[in-house]
Enzyme design. Structure first.
Site, PDB file in Angstrom:
ATOM      1  N   ASP A   1       0.866  -1.172   0.000  1.00  0.00           N
ATOM      2  CA  ASP A   1       0.000   0.000   0.000  1.00  0.00           C
ATOM      3  C   ASP A   1       0.916   1.239   0.000  1.00  0.00           C
ATOM      4  O   ASP A   1       2.119   1.121   0.283  1.00  0.00           O
ATOM      5  CB  ASP A   1      -0.870  -0.033   1.263  1.00  0.00           C
ATOM      6  CG  ASP A   1      -1.584   1.270   1.518  1.00  0.00           C
ATOM      7  OD1 ASP A   1      -2.215   1.790   0.583  1.00  0.00           O
ATOM      8  OD2 ASP A   1      -1.509   1.779   2.665  1.00  0.00           O
TER       9      ASP A   1
ATOM     10  N   ASP B   1      -0.274   5.089   0.934  1.00  0.00           N
ATOM     11  CA  ASP B   1      -0.576   6.076   1.982  1.00  0.00           C
ATOM     12  C   ASP B   1      -0.601   5.411   3.355  1.00  0.00           C
ATOM     13  O   ASP B   1      -1.388   4.488   3.596  1.00  0.00           O
ATOM     14  CB  ASP B   1      -1.922   6.751   1.700  1.00  0.00           C
ATOM     15  CG  ASP B   1      -1.856   7.578   0.438  1.00  0.00           C
ATOM     16  OD1 ASP B   1      -1.044   8.515   0.406  1.00  0.00           O
ATOM     17  OD2 ASP B   1      -2.581   7.262  -0.524  1.00  0.00           O
TER      18      ASP B   1
ATOM     19  N   GLY C   1      -9.915   7.304  -1.096  1.00  0.00           N
ATOM     20  CA  GLY C   1     -10.006   8.033  -2.371  1.00  0.00           C
ATOM     21  C   GLY C   1     -10.356   9.487  -2.129  1.00  0.00           C
ATOM     22  O   GLY C   1     -11.323   9.788  -1.424  1.00  0.00           O
TER      23      GLY C   1
ATOM     24  N   LYS D   1     -11.484  11.937  -4.182  1.00  0.00           N
ATOM     25  CA  LYS D   1     -12.761  12.435  -4.738  1.00  0.00           C
ATOM     26  C   LYS D   1     -13.928  11.898  -3.907  1.00  0.00           C
ATOM     27  O   LYS D   1     -14.874  12.621  -3.590  1.00  0.00           O
ATOM     28  CB  LYS D   1     -12.912  11.995  -6.204  1.00  0.00           C
ATOM     29  CG  LYS D   1     -11.915  12.672  -7.134  1.00  0.00           C
ATOM     30  CD  LYS D   1     -12.198  12.400  -8.592  1.00  0.00           C
ATOM     31  CE  LYS D   1     -11.836  10.998  -9.038  1.00  0.00           C
ATOM     32  NZ  LYS D   1     -10.398  10.685  -9.003  1.00  0.00           N
ATOM     33  N   GLU D   2     -13.831  10.619  -3.535  1.00  0.00           N
ATOM     34  CA  GLU D   2     -14.879  10.000  -2.720  1.00  0.00           C
ATOM     35  C   GLU D   2     -14.959  10.674  -1.347  1.00  0.00           C
ATOM     36  O   GLU D   2     -16.032  10.851  -0.783  1.00  0.00           O
ATOM     37  CB  GLU D   2     -14.578   8.495  -2.554  1.00  0.00           C
ATOM     38  CG  GLU D   2     -14.698   7.683  -3.822  1.00  0.00           C
ATOM     39  CD  GLU D   2     -13.489   7.767  -4.768  1.00  0.00           C
ATOM     40  OE1 GLU D   2     -12.550   8.553  -4.501  1.00  0.00           O
ATOM     41  OE2 GLU D   2     -13.501   7.056  -5.783  1.00  0.00           O
TER      42      GLU D   2
ATOM     43  N   HIS E   1     -10.345  18.128  -6.844  1.00  0.00           N
ATOM     44  CA  HIS E   1      -9.352  17.082  -6.591  1.00  0.00           C
ATOM     45  C   HIS E   1      -8.084  17.290  -7.414  1.00  0.00           C
ATOM     46  O   HIS E   1      -6.972  17.015  -6.945  1.00  0.00           O
ATOM     47  CB  HIS E   1      -9.975  15.700  -6.865  1.00  0.00           C
ATOM     48  CG  HIS E   1      -9.084  14.587  -6.460  1.00  0.00           C
ATOM     49  ND1 HIS E   1      -8.443  13.784  -7.365  1.00  0.00           N
ATOM     50  CD2 HIS E   1      -8.691  14.157  -5.233  1.00  0.00           C
ATOM     51  CE1 HIS E   1      -7.706  12.900  -6.718  1.00  0.00           C
ATOM     52  NE2 HIS E   1      -7.836  13.106  -5.430  1.00  0.00           N
TER      53      HIS E   1
ATOM     54  N   ASP F   1      -1.545  -0.402   6.165  1.00  0.00           N
ATOM     55  CA  ASP F   1      -1.533   0.311   7.448  1.00  0.00           C
ATOM     56  C   ASP F   1      -2.924   0.502   8.040  1.00  0.00           C
ATOM     57  O   ASP F   1      -3.027   1.018   9.151  1.00  0.00           O
ATOM     58  CB  ASP F   1      -0.908   1.708   7.292  1.00  0.00           C
ATOM     59  CG  ASP F   1      -1.849   2.642   6.557  1.00  0.00           C
ATOM     60  OD1 ASP F   1      -2.252   2.297   5.428  1.00  0.00           O
ATOM     61  OD2 ASP F   1      -2.230   3.683   7.123  1.00  0.00           O
TER      62      ASP F   1
HETATM   63  C1  XBP Z   1      -5.377   6.135   0.742  1.00  0.00           C
HETATM   64  C2  XBP Z   1      -6.406   7.077   0.373  1.00  0.00           C
HETATM   65  C3  XBP Z   1      -6.101   8.120  -0.555  1.00  0.00           C
HETATM   66  C4  XBP Z   1      -5.441   9.379  -0.102  1.00  0.00           C
HETATM   67  C5  XBP Z   1      -5.740  10.465  -1.083  1.00  0.00           C
HETATM   68  O1  XBP Z   1      -5.949   4.902   1.113  1.00  0.00           O
HETATM   69  O2  XBP Z   1      -7.529   6.980   0.783  1.00  0.00           O
HETATM   70  O3  XBP Z   1      -7.350   8.508  -1.009  1.00  0.00           O
HETATM   71  O4  XBP Z   1      -5.908   9.786   1.177  1.00  0.00           O
HETATM   72  O5  XBP Z   1      -5.353  10.149  -2.373  1.00  0.00           O
HETATM   73  P1  XBP Z   1      -5.093   3.556   1.105  1.00  0.00           P
HETATM   74  P2  XBP Z   1      -6.138  10.772  -3.645  1.00  0.00           P
HETATM   75  O6  XBP Z   1      -3.805   3.849   1.811  1.00  0.00           O
HETATM   76  O7  XBP Z   1      -5.929   2.563   1.864  1.00  0.00           O
HETATM   77  O8  XBP Z   1      -4.871   3.143  -0.335  1.00  0.00           O
HETATM   78  O9  XBP Z   1      -6.598  12.129  -3.258  1.00  0.00           O
HETATM   79  O10 XBP Z   1      -5.110  10.799  -4.748  1.00  0.00           O
HETATM   80  O11 XBP Z   1      -7.305   9.873  -3.959  1.00  0.00           O
HETATM   81 MG    MG Z   2      -2.995   3.067   3.582  1.00  0.00          MG
END
Ligand code: XBP
Ligand code: MG
Length: 247
Positions: A9, A11, A52, A54-55, A82, A183
């Protein structure tokens, strides 16, 4: 059963991107667009339940400022906000403000030396991943990864298993030959629903979440207690973990 690939993953796992990265970029975008919204640290923790960007904006509109929902260009507007947010986030990465988490570079190097494939399975935007990797690991870093699955490439983001199914399909590997490193509870649900054994490295926002289905839960990859030895997480540990009974 052999360990053929480790799926990371991004983030919260490769780097601590949320509190002082994505959150700041969202707020900078709101400010530029003269939107009177401010996502503080606590509120952002609540909003993180939605993966996400946008979501997450849409969820915020629905639950906090519903008067905006009447716009007839709602989808395009969210996409526009976004895009601005992504520009700010890329700037933070390019300024070197978001380092990799402890042990990530070492483990990536070890996996490559052992000819174990590495891949990415993330909900974030592709440019965020490519820029993070290039800014922290060097210009050729993208070539280290056999597959990078990111963003809107699948319709349903985590906790749905779609991104892990997609990455497994691209790798041409069965789930039992892979391990995921995540995470968050959303990430754990996504990977385990695709049948992949998952290691959790907790992050500030996820420490209290439910990780009962994880194969291993660690603070980070560097300072961990495994079999009562205080040692960094090694490739051998991953191979041993993979040999054990399936999830
Ligand atoms: C990560 C996310 C991402 C970021 C934002 O989730 O939810 O949406 O916060 O990225 P995970 P974008 O680590 O579970 O993949 O704004 O580019 O969508
Ligand atoms: Mg993550």
């Amino acid at each position: 059963m052999a360990l053929s690939a480790v799926l990371f993953d991004v983030d919260g796992t490769l780097a601590d991107t949320e509190r002082d990265g994505h959150r700041l970029a969202f707020n900078q975008a709101f400010n530029e667009l003269q939107l009177d919204w401010q996502w503080d640290i606590d509120l952002y923790g609540v909003l993180l339940q939605i993966t996400g960007g946008k979501e997450r904006i849409r969820f915020y509109l629905e639950n906090y400022v519903p008067s905006f929902l009447g716009r007839n260009d709602l989808d395009e507007w969210i996409t526009q906000i976004h895009k601005v947010k992504t520009r700010y986030f890329l700037n933070l990465l390019k300024e070197g403000r978001i380092p990799l988490r402890p042990g990530i570079k070492r483990l990536l190097d070890e996996l490559r030396k052992n000819n174990i494939k590495i891949a990415i399975a993330t909900t974030t935007t592709y440019e965020n991943v490519s820029t993070l990797l290039q800014c922290t690991l060097g210009d050729d870093a993208l070539s280290w990864f056999t597959v990078i699955g990111a963003g809107d490439i699948v319709p349903k983001k985590k906790p749905a298993p779609d991104i892990y199914h997609w990455v497994l399909g691209q790798l041409g590997l069965p789930a039992e030959d892979c391990i995921a490193i995540e995470d968050s509870e959303n990430g754990l649900k996504s990977a385990t629903a695709a049948g992949i054994k998952t290691i959790i490295t907790t992050s500030e926002y996820t420490r209290q979440q439910d990780f009962n289905n994880a194969a291993l839960v660690l603070e980070d990859l560097e300072n961990v207690m495994i079999a009562s030895h205080n040692e960094p997480l090694s490739v051998q540990t991953l191979i041993n973990l993979n040999r054990r009974t399936p999830i």
